[in-house]
Write a protein that holds these residues in place. Structure first.
Motif, PDB file in Angstrom:
ATOM      1  N   GLY A 468       0.793  -1.224   0.000  1.00  0.00           N
ATOM      2  CA  GLY A 468       0.000   0.000   0.000  1.00  0.00           C
ATOM      3  C   GLY A 468       0.822   1.268   0.000  1.00  0.00           C
ATOM      4  O   GLY A 468       0.286   2.357  -0.254  1.00  0.00           O
ATOM      5  N   HIS A 469       2.125   1.177   0.285  1.00  0.00           N
ATOM      6  CA  HIS A 469       2.991   2.365   0.333  1.00  0.00           C
ATOM      7  C   HIS A 469       3.794   2.575  -0.955  1.00  0.00           C
ATOM      8  O   HIS A 469       4.597   3.507  -1.028  1.00  0.00           O
ATOM      9  N   ILE A 470       3.575   1.695  -1.924  1.00  0.00           N
ATOM     10  CA  ILE A 470       4.300   1.811  -3.198  1.00  0.00           C
ATOM     11  C   ILE A 470       3.474   2.645  -4.161  1.00  0.00           C
ATOM     12  O   ILE A 470       2.252   2.462  -4.283  1.00  0.00           O
ATOM     13  N   ALA A 471       4.123   3.561  -4.854  1.00  0.00           N
ATOM     14  CA  ALA A 471       3.430   4.449  -5.803  1.00  0.00           C
ATOM     15  C   ALA A 471       3.230   3.731  -7.127  1.00  0.00           C
ATOM     16  O   ALA A 471       3.941   3.979  -8.115  1.00  0.00           O
ATOM     17  N   TRP A 472       2.255   2.814  -7.169  1.00  0.00           N
ATOM     18  CA  TRP A 472       1.982   2.080  -8.398  1.00  0.00           C
ATOM     19  C   TRP A 472       1.408   3.020  -9.462  1.00  0.00           C
ATOM     20  O   TRP A 472       0.670   3.943  -9.141  1.00  0.00           O
ATOM     21  N   PRO A 473       1.724   2.806 -10.725  1.00  0.00           N
ATOM     22  CA  PRO A 473       1.106   3.610 -11.789  1.00  0.00           C
ATOM     23  C   PRO A 473      -0.401   3.360 -11.857  1.00  0.00           C
ATOM     24  O   PRO A 473      -0.915   2.360 -11.331  1.00  0.00           O
ATOM     25  N   ARG A 474      -1.092   4.256 -12.522  1.00  0.00           N
ATOM     26  CA  ARG A 474      -2.534   4.070 -12.710  1.00  0.00           C
ATOM     27  C   ARG A 474      -2.790   2.869 -13.609  1.00  0.00           C
ATOM     28  O   ARG A 474      -1.947   2.452 -14.378  1.00  0.00           O
ATOM     29  N   GLN A 475      -3.991   2.330 -13.509  1.00  0.00           N
ATOM     30  CA  GLN A 475      -4.400   1.170 -14.290  1.00  0.00           C
ATOM     31  C   GLN A 475      -3.464  -0.019 -14.065  1.00  0.00           C
ATOM     32  O   GLN A 475      -3.068  -0.717 -14.994  1.00  0.00           O
ATOM     33  N   THR A 476      -3.106  -0.238 -12.797  1.00  0.00           N
ATOM     34  CA  THR A 476      -2.212  -1.334 -12.429  1.00  0.00           C
ATOM     35  C   THR A 476      -2.831  -2.117 -11.278  1.00  0.00           C
ATOM     36  O   THR A 476      -3.336  -1.516 -10.319  1.00  0.00           O
ATOM     37  N   VAL A 477      -2.815  -3.438 -11.390  1.00  0.00           N
ATOM     38  CA  VAL A 477      -3.366  -4.294 -10.343  1.00  0.00           C
ATOM     39  C   VAL A 477      -2.333  -5.360  -9.993  1.00  0.00           C
ATOM     40  O   VAL A 477      -1.856  -6.090 -10.883  1.00  0.00           O
ATOM     41  N   LEU A 478      -1.952  -5.440  -8.712  1.00  0.00           N
ATOM     42  CA  LEU A 478      -1.093  -6.511  -8.223  1.00  0.00           C
ATOM     43  C   LEU A 478      -1.983  -7.708  -7.915  1.00  0.00           C
ATOM     44  O   LEU A 478      -2.794  -7.678  -6.990  1.00  0.00           O
TER      45      LEU A 478
END
Length: 524
Positions: A468-478
């Motif tokens: 939850g603290h990682i700045a994932w790009p938009r339109q990205t799902v782990l």
């Protein structure tokens, strides 16, 4: 609906991971057999083309005089026209094909597999058979990859599974081309997929082994290069391996620079039409067939003859210059064919120059010249491609010189350090970036949607950080996190660790690159 069906299939594979890996292994074996058969046909056709070319020059063209020569050059111009039309019909069949395979695996390029397959086969046999200084390994890698893609499409596999199979096909391609299964696997892992998970290794290994078996049934089990007896280089002479690494590292940089500069040469006003590039390269090949035939073709026979050549610095230097220039001309024209094998030839000739200087200076015994040639091939490859492990294993398998592991590793690592310190970049990465700038592929939403399998690198932004603290790009799902201790639901408070395998769904190339940087690049 199509996207939801694709995502459901992906989730099912991740949820039944052991079964999915077993299926990949079985499919990798099928890919290896199919690729081995197709590439064996390709190798056989190239060998027949070389035999006929040498026979024509020796028995027909030289004795036949002006009339026979005129007919031969007219034939070369017709062949140039055919190659030009083939490349207009399917541009992705041009060149080595390795950047295109890298692009497909990363989700940035789309290949029409059947068109690439037959145009690559026909164009490769035509261009290389007529003498262009191109190798069979790049086409073989692309042929293996598109063969795997065809199998995947026929079985209706997901894009995630298809990329695993593409990697397996590329592994089979190199293995069958050079009779080198371990190098095929390592090249696919180190250079193409850049991931060593079981889902990548298992099908790649199965494909490489089966493709090599098929190839050995057809061509025998002998290594590609024959140097006779290769005495082990004494440990007190390890400084020679360091010197060879430096020399080959600098030579690899010059080769990359020359290769990347060829678009400017073929951009001159005299090459305005695409046909003129192919005609120029084949006419040069025709002239060299009369005056300098040693530099024609990929160069297997030239390497095998180096250890028996006179110890002449001038001879090695002339061969090096001639092969270098003709390789640039041949690859730059855009004909189907790679520079992988010519690059090894240039490395061998560089080693010949270095070894001759050392022998004439009284610093090395003549019996070690073949060792220097072998070391320089691995080092030249490491400098240009920047995949030192692949280069070391490849040369060991191609020369059957397994006792030279220590000195091969030393020369390769020195060459890599020299290349990186001088600002060199991996040649296939640069060529892929150029390809993407030129082609601008238009992919559908389903094709843009990619499932990435990435490994958390120690020291990266993701290492030791909660999801939850990682700045994932938009339109990205782990979607999933796999660790040696088991699978984990990717909740916001899950702390990632180095070595974790992440399965991430994204829908753009830019997002994929950002994610790779977060997960696989060390923090500055």
């Amino acid at each position: 609906m199509e996207i939801n069906k694709h995502l459901t299939a992906v989730l099912d594979a991740l949820g039944h991971w052991p079964r999915f890996r077993l299926r990949l292994f079985a499919e990798g074996a099928v890919v290896g057999i199919l690729s081995g058969l197709v590439i064996s046909l390709f190798r056989w056709a190239l060998e027949m083309g070389t035999v006929w070319r040498e026979y024509l020059y020796a028995q027909v063209l030289r004795p036949g005089g002006i009339l026979a020569g005129a007919a031969w050059f007219a034939l070369l111009l017709v062949a140039a026209f055919i190659l030009w039309k083939l490349m207009i019909y399917e541009p992705d069949a041009g060149g080595s094909g390795i950047p295109q395979v890298k692009g497909v695996i990363t989700g940035a390029v789309r290949l029409r597999w059947f068109r690439v397959l037959w145009t690559k086969l026909l164009g490769g046999v035509l261009g290389i058979g007529l003498g262009l200084s191109l190798g069979r390994e790049g086409p073989s890698i692309q042929i293996g990859a598109v063969t795997a893609q065809g199998l995947s499409r026929g079985l209706g596999r997901t894009a995630m599974e298809e990329r695993y199979l593409l990697t397996a096909g590329a592994s089979a391609g190199l293995a069958a081309a050079f009779n080198a299964p371990l190098a095929g696997v390592m090249f696919a892992l180190e250079e193409l997929h850049r991931n060593f998970s079981g889902a990548v290794v298992a099908p790649a290994m199965a494909a490489a082994l089966l493709a090599t078996m098929v190839s050995r049934v057809v061509f025998g089990q002998s290594p590609i290069f024959h140097f006779g007896a290769l005495p082990a280089l004494p440990l007190e002479s390890m400084w020679i391996a360091v010197l060879v690494g430096v020399a080959a590292g600098l030579a690899g940089l010059v080769f990359n620079k020359g290769l990347l500069s060829m678009p400017r040469f073929y951009g001159l006003p005299c090459f305005r039409s695409g046909y003129s590039r192919f005609a120029f390269a084949l006419v040069v090949a025709g002239v060299l067939g009369y005056v300098f035939p040693q530099v024609l073709g990929g160069g297997n026979d030239l390497i095998n003859s180096l250890h028996a050549m006179p110890l002449s610095l001038q001879l090695f230097a002339v061969l090096l210059a001639g092969k270098f220039l003709f390789t640039l001309i041949s690859y730059g024209c855009g004909a189907p064919g790679g520079f992988f094998l010519p690059m090894l030839v240039l490395g061998a000739l560089t080693g010949g120059v270095v070894g001759t200087v050392l022998i004439q200076a009284g610093l090395m015994e003549p019996q070690y010249l073949s060792d220097i040639i072998v070391l320089s091939m691995a080092a030249f490859f490491a400098s240009s491609v920047q995949s030192p492990v692949t280069g070391t294993i490849l040369i060991m398998e191609m020369t059957a010189s397994y006792e030279h592991l220590l000195v091969l590793c030393t020369a390769s690592m020195i060459a890599l350090i020299v290349a990186q310190r001088c600002g060199g970049r991996p040649i296939y990465d640069v060529l892929l970036q150029r390809l993407l700038r030129q082609s601008h592929p238009v992919l559908s939403s389903a094709e843009r949607r990619s499932l990435l399998e990435l490994t958390v690198v120690s020291g990266s932004a993701a290492d030791g950080t909660c999801v939850g603290h990682i700045a994932w790009p938009r339109q990205t799902v782990l979607i999933d996190v796999k660790r040696s201790s088991g699978d984990f639901i990717p909740s916001p408070d899950l702390k990632l660790q180095a070595g974790d395998y992440l399965y991430i769904l994204t829908d753009s190339i830019e997002s994929a690159e950002m994610i790779r940087h977060l997960v696989e690049s060390e923090k500055p």
